[in-house]
Scaffold this active site. Structure first.
Site, PDB file in Angstrom:
ATOM      1  N   GLU A 162       0.804  -1.231   0.000  1.00  0.00           N
ATOM      2  CA  GLU A 162       0.000   0.000   0.000  1.00  0.00           C
ATOM      3  C   GLU A 162       0.832   1.275   0.000  1.00  0.00           C
ATOM      4  O   GLU A 162       0.734   2.103   0.916  1.00  0.00           O
ATOM      5  CB  GLU A 162      -0.936   0.012   1.201  1.00  0.00           C
ATOM      6  CG  GLU A 162      -1.963  -1.092   1.177  1.00  0.00           C
ATOM      7  CD  GLU A 162      -2.985  -0.979   2.304  1.00  0.00           C
ATOM      8  OE1 GLU A 162      -2.841  -0.109   3.172  1.00  0.00           O
ATOM      9  OE2 GLU A 162      -3.947  -1.765   2.293  1.00  0.00           O
ATOM     10  N   GLU A 374      -5.571  -8.682   1.413  1.00  0.00           N
ATOM     11  CA  GLU A 374      -6.226  -8.282   2.670  1.00  0.00           C
ATOM     12  C   GLU A 374      -7.692  -8.001   2.396  1.00  0.00           C
ATOM     13  O   GLU A 374      -8.036  -7.334   1.416  1.00  0.00           O
ATOM     14  CB  GLU A 374      -5.644  -6.976   3.241  1.00  0.00           C
ATOM     15  CG  GLU A 374      -4.278  -7.075   3.859  1.00  0.00           C
ATOM     16  CD  GLU A 374      -3.821  -5.739   4.469  1.00  0.00           C
ATOM     17  OE1 GLU A 374      -4.678  -4.918   4.853  1.00  0.00           O
ATOM     18  OE2 GLU A 374      -2.607  -5.540   4.536  1.00  0.00           O
TER      19      GLU A 374
END
Ligand code: BG6
Length: 474
Positions: A162, A374
């Site tokens: 990320e 995720e």
């Protein structure tokens, strides 16, 4: 699902391990950032985490009992290289040997993320961390050390987690280290360095580990236009170019989105990019095996006047619904609430369709396999009078999202695996321990004095049956 589908769970070093200065680990930027009071809920920090460093064996046993196929975790760079470069901390490597071998001996495939935000503080102090291109070389040396060390044992690798989230919070809103506010020039430069670090690591993995599968994880919150007002359709384009495709296009196509890049250049934010950087991006995009998708919510995009919403809001770190401010880029877009969707207590929309939307968008745009690295629900949990945690809300959330993944597969998306965030409860970067995601409850709270005892929640047993039925019984 196919028998090779990898049913997994994810975690990170900083949020779970604790032992933040044990056995020769150096400090990370998060250890230093959280030492300043007021930055996280209840001044929580990663000194104890959920003590995975000492309890890894019991946790892996619980994973095996659940039938888990893959465990995705990150390595703490300063645990392995306390100064960020040079001297290797053998005790740090030995810890990850135990985790990797412990996974393998239990029939669990390990998946490693090289970088999940815990930069060695030594590199921040030496040259400003990711703002300096030296960080690319140091990251590559760290990656090489791990690739060579785990060769033959670890097949699945994530380079960087990320980049979109930690650079936005680190350089635009001061909510993550290095706590800089509204610094657009370093923000774009840092991201360019991260793209180079990612691209070089992908190519290095391919050279050293011919069987490896490598990707980057991206926090993908797809954008929906607020309505059919053309200004809102354009706001959606602006949002996607600057908040999603900025990263995804470089990872998967090897270059920046053209209109977005033009905009950044006109504003004077864009670094000069030599042709060889773009050639490297293209080579790495070709070589990258899958797109890692971290999916939590979708976003609504609406026209934002030049004096409108700013990127810096009041984040909801307390779980009191409704405090999250509308943010955006003045003149380009803002992200108001979605009237069709409910939200979590932390104001994240709950939208399983958005995950299917994300998979379809990525498949058709980039033609690459996807790994859901995720997905999960942050919720208050409590231990009930029978001593158990009846988290039916989490089961409902995961059921809907896994069903969406299955629909995406039926529509032609190539999805390699799915990881619940998370296996045990752990520390949420800014939100303390009360924003829980785990399938296994951990007795820990903001006092950081919990017993750390583990109790499987109802969702643990539910995921066990999902895995056993290969996703047929949801
Ligand atoms: C992802 C991160 O952004 O979201 C995780 O990769 C993080 O590390 C997760 O914990 C959930 O976010 P939060 O803020 O609710 O803990």
């Amino acid at each position: 699902m196919d028998k090779n589908f990898l049913w997994g769970c994810s975690s990170t070093a900083y949020q779970s391990e604790g032992a933040s200065s044990e056995d020769g680990k150096g400090p990370s930027v998060w250890d230093v950032f959280t030492s300043v009071p007021g930055r996280t809920l209840g001044n929580t920090d990663g000194r104890i985490g959920v003590d995975f460093y000492h309890r890894w064996e019991g946790d892996l046993d619980l994973m095996a009992e659940m039938g888990l196929k893959l465990y995705h975790f990150s390595i703490s760079w300063p645990r392995v290289l306390p100064e960020g470069r040079g001297r290797v901390n053998e005790a740090g490597l030995a810890f990850y040997d135990k985790v990797v071998d412990g996974c393998i001996s239990r029939g669990i495939e390990p998946m490693i993320t090289l970088y999940h935000w815990d930069l060695p503080q030594a590199l921040q102090d030496a040259y400003g961390g990711w703002e300096d291109p030296q960080c690319i070389d140091d990251f590559l040396a760290y990656a090489k050390l791990l690739f060579e060390h785990f060769k033959g044992r670890v097949k699945y690798w994530i380079t960087i987690n990320e980049a979109n989230i930690f650079t936005k919070f680190g350089w635009l809103t001061a909510m993550h280290p290095p706590a800089k506010f509204d610094q657009k020039i370093p923000f774009f430069r840092v991201n360019h360095h991260l793209f180079l670090a990612h691209a070089k690591a992908v190519l290095l993995a391919k050279e050293l580990l011919p069987d490896a599968k490598v990707g980057a994880s991206f926090a993908y919150g797809p954008g929906y236009a607020f309505d059919c007002d053309p200004r809102n359709a354009e706001a959606r384009q602006n949002f996607d170019e600057l908040e999603n495709y900025w990263w995804l296009d470089v990872y998967c196509m090897g270059d920046y989105p053209m209109v977005g890049e033009h905009y950044a250049r006109m504003n004077g934010w864009m670094p000069d990019i030599p042709d060889e950087d773009r050639a490297l991006f293209r080579e790495a995009a070709e070589a990258m095996d899958f797109i890692g998708v971290n999916y939590y919510h979708s976003n609504v995009c609406e026209y934002n006047p030049p004096d409108g919403a700013q990127p810096f809001g009041t984040p909801n770190v307390t779980g009191e619904q409704g405090v999250d401010a509308v943010t955006g880029l003045p003149g380009l877009y803002k992200n108001p609430p979605n009237p069709y969707l409910r939200t979590t207590d932390w104001d994240w929309t709950i939208d399983a369709t958005g995950l299917k939307f994300a998979c379809r968008e990525l498949t058709s745009r980039y033609r690459k396999p996807i790994f859901i690295t995720e997905n999960g629900l942050g919720h208050f949990d409590s231990v009930e009078s029978d001593g158990r945690i009846h988290d039916g809300y989490r089961v409902k959330f995961l059921r809907q999202h896994i069903a969406a993944v299955e629909e995406a597969v039926d529509m032609g998306c190539d999805i390699l695996g799915y990881c619940v965030w998370t296996f045990t409860d752990l520390l949420s970067w800014l939100n303390g321990y009360q924003k829980r995601y785990g399938l296994v409850y951990v007795d820990q709270d903001e006092s950081m004095q919990g017993s750390l005892a583990r109790t499987p929640k109802d969702s643990y047993y539910w995921y066990q049956s999902v895995i056993a039925s290969r996703g047929r019984v949801l």
